[in-house]
Design a protein around this motif. Structure first.
Motif, PDB file in Angstrom:
ATOM      1  N   GLY A   1       0.790  -1.225   0.000  1.00 44.28           N
ATOM      2  CA  GLY A   1       0.000   0.000   0.000  1.00 44.28           C
ATOM      3  C   GLY A   1       0.818   1.269   0.000  1.00 44.28           C
ATOM      4  N   ARG A   2       2.140   1.147  -0.039  1.00 46.80           N
ATOM      5  CA  ARG A   2       2.998   2.337  -0.006  1.00 46.80           C
ATOM      6  C   ARG A   2       3.446   2.748  -1.410  1.00 46.80           C
ATOM      7  NH1 ARG A   2       7.903   1.041   3.390  1.00 46.80           N
ATOM      8  NH2 ARG A   2       8.051   3.266   3.755  1.00 46.80           N
ATOM      9  N   THR A   3       3.209   1.896  -2.378  1.00 41.50           N
ATOM     10  CA  THR A   3       3.583   2.179  -3.761  1.00 41.50           C
ATOM     11  C   THR A   3       2.316   2.207  -4.596  1.00 41.50           C
ATOM     12  OG1 THR A   3       5.597   0.934  -3.365  1.00 41.50           O
ATOM     13  CG2 THR A   3       5.089   1.485  -5.638  1.00 41.50           C
ATOM     14  N   GLY A   4       2.148   3.208  -5.410  1.00 40.23           N
ATOM     15  CA  GLY A   4       0.889   3.403  -6.106  1.00 40.23           C
ATOM     16  C   GLY A   4       0.755   2.627  -7.402  1.00 40.23           C
ATOM     17  N   ALA A   5      -0.397   2.865  -8.054  1.00 45.47           N
ATOM     18  CA  ALA A   5      -0.723   2.152  -9.279  1.00 45.47           C
ATOM     19  C   ALA A   5       0.249   2.499 -10.404  1.00 45.47           C
ATOM     20  CB  ALA A   5      -2.154   2.478  -9.704  1.00 45.47           C
ATOM     21  N   ALA A   6       0.695   3.752 -10.453  1.00 43.63           N
ATOM     22  CA  ALA A   6       1.607   4.158 -11.526  1.00 43.63           C
ATOM     23  C   ALA A   6       2.909   3.367 -11.458  1.00 43.63           C
ATOM     24  CB  ALA A   6       1.896   5.651 -11.428  1.00 43.63           C
ATOM     25  N   ALA A   7       3.426   3.187 -10.240  1.00 41.72           N
ATOM     26  CA  ALA A   7       4.661   2.423 -10.083  1.00 41.72           C
ATOM     27  C   ALA A   7       4.455   0.961 -10.446  1.00 41.72           C
ATOM     28  CB  ALA A   7       5.166   2.539  -8.644  1.00 41.72           C
ATOM     29  N   LEU A   8       3.283   0.426 -10.120  1.00 46.17           N
ATOM     30  CA  LEU A   8       2.989  -0.967 -10.462  1.00 46.17           C
ATOM     31  C   LEU A   8       2.944  -1.155 -11.976  1.00 46.17           C
ATOM     32  CD1 LEU A   8       2.182  -3.846  -9.792  1.00 46.17           C
ATOM     33  CD2 LEU A   8      -0.170  -3.052  -9.464  1.00 46.17           C
ATOM     34  N   HIS A   9       2.288  -0.249 -12.677  1.00 44.11           N
ATOM     35  CA  HIS A   9       2.226  -0.359 -14.140  1.00 44.11           C
ATOM     36  C   HIS A   9       3.601  -0.146 -14.773  1.00 44.11           C
ATOM     37  CE1 HIS A   9      -2.049  -0.934 -14.714  1.00 44.11           C
ATOM     38  NE2 HIS A   9      -2.294  -0.001 -13.815  1.00 44.11           N
ATOM     39  N   ALA A  10       4.405   0.730 -14.182  1.00 46.46           N
ATOM     40  CA  ALA A  10       5.760   0.907 -14.697  1.00 46.46           C
ATOM     41  C   ALA A  10       6.572  -0.374 -14.519  1.00 46.46           C
ATOM     42  CB  ALA A  10       6.442   2.070 -13.969  1.00 46.46           C
ATOM     43  N   TYR A  11       6.373  -1.035 -13.388  1.00 48.89           N
ATOM     44  CA  TYR A  11       7.052  -2.314 -13.148  1.00 48.89           C
ATOM     45  C   TYR A  11       6.628  -3.354 -14.195  1.00 48.89           C
ATOM     46  CZ  TYR A  11       7.973  -6.859 -11.015  1.00 48.89           C
ATOM     47  OH  TYR A  11       8.378  -8.150 -10.802  1.00 48.89           O
ATOM     48  N   LEU A  12       5.332  -3.435 -14.467  1.00 50.31           N
ATOM     49  CA  LEU A  12       4.849  -4.384 -15.474  1.00 50.31           C
ATOM     50  C   LEU A  12       5.441  -4.069 -16.849  1.00 50.31           C
ATOM     51  CD1 LEU A  12       1.079  -4.697 -14.480  1.00 50.31           C
ATOM     52  CD2 LEU A  12       2.872  -6.403 -14.156  1.00 50.31           C
ATOM     53  N   ASP A  13       5.521  -2.777 -17.166  1.00 45.88           N
ATOM     54  CA  ASP A  13       6.103  -2.393 -18.457  1.00 45.88           C
ATOM     55  C   ASP A  13       7.572  -2.810 -18.551  1.00 45.88           C
ATOM     56  OD1 ASP A  13       3.714  -1.306 -19.270  1.00 45.88           O
ATOM     57  OD2 ASP A  13       4.242   0.759 -18.746  1.00 45.88           O
ATOM     58  N   ARG A  14       8.311  -2.675 -17.447  1.00 41.96           N
ATOM     59  CA  ARG A  14       9.711  -3.096 -17.454  1.00 41.96           C
ATOM     60  C   ARG A  14       9.827  -4.604 -17.657  1.00 41.96           C
ATOM     61  NH1 ARG A  14      10.019   0.403 -13.012  1.00 41.96           N
ATOM     62  NH2 ARG A  14      10.202  -1.347 -11.545  1.00 41.96           N
ATOM     63  N   ARG A  15       8.960  -5.353 -16.980  1.00 42.24           N
ATOM     64  CA  ARG A  15       9.004  -6.803 -17.126  1.00 42.24           C
ATOM     65  C   ARG A  15       8.654  -7.229 -18.549  1.00 42.24           C
ATOM     66  NH1 ARG A  15       9.235 -10.131 -12.565  1.00 42.24           N
ATOM     67  NH2 ARG A  15       9.369 -11.738 -14.183  1.00 42.24           N
ATOM     68  N   VAL A  16       7.699  -6.557 -19.169  1.00 36.41           N
ATOM     69  CA  VAL A  16       7.335  -6.866 -20.557  1.00 36.41           C
ATOM     70  C   VAL A  16       8.510  -6.573 -21.481  1.00 36.41           C
ATOM     71  CG1 VAL A  16       5.892  -6.147 -22.497  1.00 36.41           C
ATOM     72  CG2 VAL A  16       4.845  -6.590 -20.276  1.00 36.41           C
ATOM     73  N   ALA A  17       9.156  -5.423 -21.275  1.00 35.40           N
ATOM     74  CA  ALA A  17      10.287  -5.055 -22.123  1.00 35.40           C
ATOM     75  C   ALA A  17      11.413  -6.079 -22.009  1.00 35.40           C
ATOM     76  CB  ALA A  17      10.788  -3.663 -21.746  1.00 35.40           C
ATOM     77  N   LEU A  18      11.718  -6.503 -20.785  1.00 32.58           N
ATOM     78  CA  LEU A  18      12.752  -7.515 -20.589  1.00 32.58           C
ATOM     79  C   LEU A  18      12.348  -8.839 -21.224  1.00 32.58           C
ATOM     80  CD1 LEU A  18      13.779  -6.790 -16.895  1.00 32.58           C
ATOM     81  CD2 LEU A  18      15.238  -6.561 -18.906  1.00 32.58           C
ATOM     82  N   PHE A  19      11.089  -9.192 -21.078  1.00 32.21           N
ATOM     83  CA  PHE A  19      10.584 -10.460 -21.605  1.00 32.21           C
ATOM     84  C   PHE A  19      10.688 -10.500 -23.133  1.00 32.21           C
ATOM     85  CE2 PHE A  19       6.913 -13.330 -22.640  1.00 32.21           C
ATOM     86  CZ  PHE A  19       7.424 -14.480 -22.048  1.00 32.21           C
ATOM     87  N   LEU A  20      10.454  -9.358 -23.753  1.00 29.86           N
ATOM     88  CA  LEU A  20      10.499  -9.280 -25.215  1.00 29.86           C
ATOM     89  C   LEU A  20      11.888  -8.915 -25.741  1.00 29.86           C
ATOM     90  CD1 LEU A  20       7.095  -7.495 -25.919  1.00 29.86           C
ATOM     91  CD2 LEU A  20       7.611  -9.936 -26.034  1.00 29.86           C
ATOM     92  N   GLY A  21      12.868  -8.819 -24.842  1.00 34.43           N
ATOM     93  CA  GLY A  21      14.228  -8.540 -25.285  1.00 34.43           C
ATOM     94  C   GLY A  21      14.514  -7.096 -25.573  1.00 34.43           C
ATOM     95  N   GLU A  22      13.672  -6.173 -25.047  1.00 34.01           N
ATOM     96  CA  GLU A  22      13.877  -4.754 -25.296  1.00 34.01           C
ATOM     97  C   GLU A  22      14.614  -4.123 -24.123  1.00 34.01           C
ATOM     98  OE1 GLU A  22       9.908  -3.425 -25.738  1.00 34.01           O
ATOM     99  OE2 GLU A  22       9.586  -4.434 -27.644  1.00 34.01           O
ATOM    100  N   LYS A  23      15.814  -4.614 -23.832  1.00 35.97           N
ATOM    101  CA  LYS A  23      16.545  -4.188 -22.638  1.00 35.97           C
ATOM    102  C   LYS A  23      16.909  -2.705 -22.677  1.00 35.97           C
ATOM    103  CE  LYS A  23      18.603  -8.639 -21.415  1.00 35.97           C
ATOM    104  NZ  LYS A  23      17.859  -9.438 -22.386  1.00 35.97           N
ATOM    105  N   GLU A  24      17.027  -2.179 -23.878  1.00 37.67           N
ATOM    106  CA  GLU A  24      17.417  -0.766 -23.939  1.00 37.67           C
ATOM    107  C   GLU A  24      16.316   0.165 -23.450  1.00 37.67           C
ATOM    108  OE1 GLU A  24      15.472  -1.889 -27.832  1.00 37.67           O
ATOM    109  OE2 GLU A  24      16.972  -2.728 -26.457  1.00 37.67           O
TER     110      GLU A  24
END
Length: 487
Positions: free
Chosen positions: A461-484
Motif C-alpha cells: 500500500g505504499r507504492t501506487g498504481a503508476a509504479a505498479l504499471h511501470a514495473y509491469l512495463d519493465r518486465r514486458v520489455a525484458l521479456f520481449l528482449g527490449e533491454k534498452e
C-alpha cells in the motif's frame, strides 16, 4: 503512495495484484482446504474479470512468473477476444503470446491448440501464431510421434501443407494423415514407430511415453523396459520412474530447486538420513544456482517456514506447499549474508531434511521467535514467512504480532517483512494474508522468490498504481528482449 492517485487507481492496483497472485499459485486443482470445482470457478471469474477490465495487464501477465496453466488460459483468452483490442494492442499481444509459447512445454501448447480449434478461433493472426510456433519446433517428426493427436489437430487447423513425395514435411503428413501408405520412413523415429508394431527391439528407440504403450503390448517386463529406455528419458521421466526401480540413476545436481525438494520429501526418513550428505549438497547447489547474482545480498534473514499438516497439500498437489518451504529454506540461506540466516519451522523441528507435514500452525509464536535479535543483538533485515496463512494456534496471533511490531517497535521499517503463500484461496480470490500491513505474494516455485519479493512491495500500500504499471512495463520489455527501454 502518490496522493494524486484516485480511489479507482488504488482499486485497479489491488485487482492487478489479486490476479497476479492467482496466476502464480492457482492451477484449478484441489487444494488442502478447497476442491477442484471451487478452484476452477474462482479462477474462471478472475480471468474473465481482468480480461474485460484490464486487458493490457492481462496480456502483460504473460511476462511474469505465472504458472503454465494460467499462461495458456491467458493466451486462449487473448486470441478469443482479439476483436476487442486495437491494432497496436494486437501487435504487442502477438509478441507476448509468441514469446510465452516458446517457453511452455510442448504438450501444453498442443493442448492449447486443441482448445483453440474447439473454440472455433480461426482468424489469420491465430493461424500465423500457430504456424510460426510449429515452424520453430526443432524436430516435427519427433513431435508427430510423441504428441500425434496434438500435431494432427494443429496441422488441420492451420491448413498445414503436407505434400506427397520426399522430404521431412511430406513424411510427417503421410504419418499423420495417410498411415500405412509408405513402406518405410526416412525419419528415424517415424520408422521406429512403424517397426515397433511388430519388432520389440524398435520400442527402445521411441520417446518414453510412446514406448510404454508398445512395451505393454509386447509384454515386456517393466524393469527390463526401463533399463533399455533410460538413455532416451527426460529428467522428469527419470524422476517419475525412480521409485519403481533404482534404474535409471538421477542427476540430482541438475534438478531445479523446488522439483528437487519434492523428490527429497518423497523419500522415506531412513533414506533421507542415509543420504544426508548427498541430498543436502544437492539442495544447496540448486539454491546457489537459483540465487544467481542475489547470493549474500539480503543481509540478516530470518524465516518462518510452515510444516503444519496443511502443508501436505492434496492428492493433486502432494506435499507441494512443504516442498516450497523446504526449497525456500535453502534459497534464503544462500540469499542471506554468510552466517546471517535463521530458519524456524512451525513444528519446532531443527532438521530441515527430515521435515514432514504435522500438527497445527502456530505462526504467531514462530514470528515472535523470528523477530528476536540474532547474533550480535541485531534485528533481522528481512523476515520471510512461507505459509498458507492459516494461523490457528492460536488463531490470528501472527497478524496481531506483526501489527504491534510494525506500529510500536519498528515504525521505521528497519525489518522488511514479506509473506509468500503457495496456496490459492478460492473463496477469497487470492492467497490468504496474515495482516493488512504485511505484503503478501503468491508463490509456486521457490526459485521465483527474489522476483516475488519485488512484487509483494506493491501489496503493502505504499507504492501506487503508476509504479505498479511501470514495473509491469519493465518486465514486458525484458521479456520481449527490449533491454534498452529499461531504466
Amino acid at each position: 503512495m502518490n496522493t494524486s492517485e484516485t480511489l479507482a487507481d488504488l482499486v485497479a492496483a489491488e485487482d492487478v495484484l489479486l490476479f497476479v497472485n492467482a496466476a502464480i499459485t492457482a492451477t484449478g486443482q484441489r487444494e488442502f482446504r478447497s476442491d477442484a470445482v471451487g478452484q476452477q470457478l474462482s479462477l474462471d471469474f478472475l480471468h474473465a474479470y481482468v480480461l474485460v477490465n484490464y486487458r493490457r495487464v492481462y496480456a502483460s501477465s504473460l511476462a511474469l512468473d505465472i504458472n503454465d496453466h494460467n499462461a495458456a488460459r491467458i493466451v486462449l483468452g487473448l486470441l478469443e477476444t482479439a476483436g476487442e483490442a486495437g491494432a497496436e494492442e494486437r501487435r504487442t499481444e502477438g509478441r507476448l503470446i509468441a514469446a510465452r509459447l516458446a517457453l511452455l512445454p510442448p504438450q501444453r501448447v498442443y493442448r492449447l491448440f486443441g482448445e483453440v480449434r474447439r473454440a472455433g478461433i480461426n482468424n489469420r493472426r491465430t493461424r500465423a501464431i500457430m504456424r510460426d510456433w510449429l515452424a520453430a519446433r526443432p524436430d516435427l517428426g519427433h513431435d508427430a510421434v510423441k504428441y500425434r493427436g496434438g500435431v494432427k489437430t494443429a496441422a488441420r487447423h492451420i491448413h498445414l501443407r503436407c505434400p506427397e513425395g520426399a522430404g521431412p514435411l511430406a513424411e510427417v503428413g503421410a504419418f499423420l494423415f495417410r498411415p500405412g501408405r509408405l513402406p518405410r520412413y526416412e525419419h528415424r523415429l517415424l520408422d521406429a514407430w512403424r517397426r515397433a508394431h511388430y519388432e520389440q527391439g524398435a520400442v527402445a528407440e521411441l520417446p518414453f511415453t510412446v514406448a510404454e504403450g508398445f512395451a505393454a503390448r509386447h509384454g515386456m517386463k517393466r524393469e527390463v523396459f526401463l533399463k533399455r529406455a533410460a538413455p532416451r528419458m527426460t529428467r522428469l521421466e527419470r524422476l517419475r520412474t525412480h521409485s519403481v526401480t533404482q534404474r535409471p540413476e538421477i542427476d540430482l545436481t541438475a534438478m531445479p530447486l523446488t522439483r528437487l525438494a519434492l523428490y527429497v520429501l518423497s523419500l522415506p526418513f531412513e533414506q533421507r538420513a542415509a543420504r544426508r550428505t548427498e541430498l543436502t549438497g544437492a539442495l544447496r547447489t540448486a539454491a546457489r544456482r537459483a540465487a544467481g547474482g542475489h547470493a549474500g545480498s539480503w543481509g540478516r534473514v530470518h524465516a518462518v517456514l510452515d510444516d503444519s499438516f496443511s502443508s501436505s497439500g492434496s492428492g493433486q498437489k502432494r506435499r507441494r506447499p512443504l516442498a516450497v518451504a523446504l526449497a525456500g529454506h535453502h534459497l534464503l540461506e544462500v540469499l542471506a549474508a554468510p552466517g546471517a540466516y535463521r530458519g524456524l519451522w512451525t513444528s519446532g523441528r531443527g532438521d530441515a531434511l527430515l521435515v514432514r507435514p504435522w500438527g497445527p500452525t502456530p505462526l504467531g509464536m514462530r514470528v515472535l521467535d523470528a523477530l528476536e535479535p540474532g547474533p550480535g543483538g541485531a534485528a533481522p533485515d528481512r523476515l520471510v514467512i512461507v505459509s498458507d496463512g492459516w494461523d490457528n494456534a492460536p488463531a490470528g496471533l501472527a497478524g496481531e504480532v506483526l501489527r504491534v511490531w510494525r506500529k510500536r517497535l519498528d515504525p521505521g521499517r528497519r525489518t522488511a517483512v514479506v509473506h509468500v503463500n503457495p496456496v490459492y484461496d478460492a473463496d477469497g480470490f487470492d492467497v490468504r494474508r496474515l495482516a493488512p500491513g504485511v505484503p503478501t505474494a503468491g508463490i509456486r516455485d521457490a526459485e521465483d522468490l527474489p522476483a516475488l519479493v519485488e512484487i509483494a512491495r506493491f501489496a503493502e500500500g505504499r507504492t501506487g498504481a503508476a509504479a505498479l504499471h511501470a514495473y509491469l512495463d519493465r518486465r514486458v520489455a525484458l521479456f520481449l528482449g527490449e533491454k534498452e527501454t529499461v531504466s
